[in-house]
Design a protein around this motif. Structure first.
Motif, mmCIF file in Angstrom:
data_model
loop_
_atom_site.group_PDB
_atom_site.id
_atom_site.type_symbol
_atom_site.label_atom_id
_atom_site.label_comp_id
_atom_site.label_asym_id
_atom_site.label_seq_id
_atom_site.Cartn_x
_atom_site.Cartn_y
_atom_site.Cartn_z
ATOM 1 N N ASP A 108 0.840 -1.204 0.000
ATOM 2 C CA ASP A 108 0.000 0.000 0.000
ATOM 3 C C ASP A 108 0.869 1.246 0.000
ATOM 4 O O ASP A 108 0.668 2.182 -0.781
ATOM 5 C CB ASP A 108 -0.917 0.016 1.221
ATOM 6 N N ASN A 111 3.028 1.506 -3.274
ATOM 7 C CA ASN A 111 2.243 1.920 -4.431
ATOM 8 C C ASN A 111 1.838 3.386 -4.364
ATOM 9 O O ASN A 111 1.713 4.048 -5.396
ATOM 10 C CB ASN A 111 1.000 1.035 -4.570
ATOM 11 N N GLU A 115 3.081 4.401 -7.964
ATOM 12 C CA GLU A 115 2.068 4.161 -8.985
ATOM 13 C C GLU A 115 2.076 5.237 -10.059
ATOM 14 O O GLU A 115 1.878 4.963 -11.242
ATOM 15 C CB GLU A 115 0.685 4.056 -8.350
ATOM 16 N N PRO A 121 -0.466 -0.226 -10.084
ATOM 17 C CA PRO A 121 0.020 -0.671 -8.769
ATOM 18 C C PRO A 121 0.843 -1.940 -8.899
ATOM 19 O O PRO A 121 0.572 -2.792 -9.754
ATOM 20 C CB PRO A 121 -1.274 -0.920 -7.988
#
Length: 218
Positions: A108, A111, A115, A121
């Motif tokens: 999490d 990313n 990203e 992702p």
């Protein structure tokens, strides 16, 4: 062999050094593979690819080390880690599953940073299995290190690939669930064919590491 000749007592024996001489132990094995690596790498300069892999392995490696695991080897966009060398395979199975959850959560944060750079992702496939492994210092010249060898590594890799193919983030063998004292209730049962195995591996598919039950974390 109970002690190395240079030892003065059990407290003076470093476990890693002792195992490096060659022993067989039951361990938990965690295999992690980055999904879509080829598509990402084909659009990036070599410098960017190296940066991405190091960021990825840094996040995954921190999760593994925090949960008591040891990274055994890197294989391109994948890695193999082992758990339970010091505390036993049952503890190792629980640690490996905790590491799978920690990897999911670490992605999490990773990313959120990357990203925008890669346009998608980062995702992973994780396989976890447990079984007997040979531990020893193996290699030649500067490329010698303590590593593990055994069919359990191959099974963990196939479980990780099955996760990728069947839409799960994590696939673990029933052996791991049993030793971690988890029934696998509420998750999908899988049968995975592994070359070299006389019978298929009974496994559990978990959508994401964070979906593991609280009992694993206790």
């Amino acid at each position: 062999r109970l002690l190395r000749p240079i030892s003065t007592g059990p407290e003076a024996v470093d476990l890693d050094e002792t195992d490096s001489n060659g022993v067989e132990k039951p361990l938990a094995v965690l295999y992690v593979n980055m999904r879509g690596y080829s598509a990402i790498a084909s659009q990036k300069l070599p410098f960017d690819v190296v940066f991405l892999l190091n960021e990825f392995f840094g996040a995954v490696g921190t999760a593994i080390n925090t949960q008591g695991g040891r990274i055994d080897r890197f294989i391109g966009d994948s890695l193999v880690a082992v758990f339970g060398q010091r505390l036993g395979v049952e503890v190792g199975c629980r640690q490996a599953l905790r590491a799978a959850r920690a990897i999911d959560l670490a992605l999490d944060f990773l990313n959120s940073r990357l990203e925008g750079e890669i346009g998608r992702p980062l995702e992973v496939g994780i396989g976890v299995h447990a079984g007997p492994l040979l531990i020893g210092r193996i290699g030649f010249g500067e490329a010698i290190d303590v590593t593990v060898i055994g069919q359990s590594v191959k099974i963990a890799e196939h479980l990780g690939n099955a996760a990728k193919e069947q839409g799960f983030q994590l696939v673990l063998s029933r052996d791991v669930a049993r030793q971690a004292q988890w029934s696998g209730d509420g998750q999908e049962s899988l049968i995975i064919e592994v070359p070299g195995e006389d019978r298929p591996v009974s496994a559990i598919g978990v959508p994401r590491g964070r979906d593991l039950p609280a009992s694993i974390l206790a």
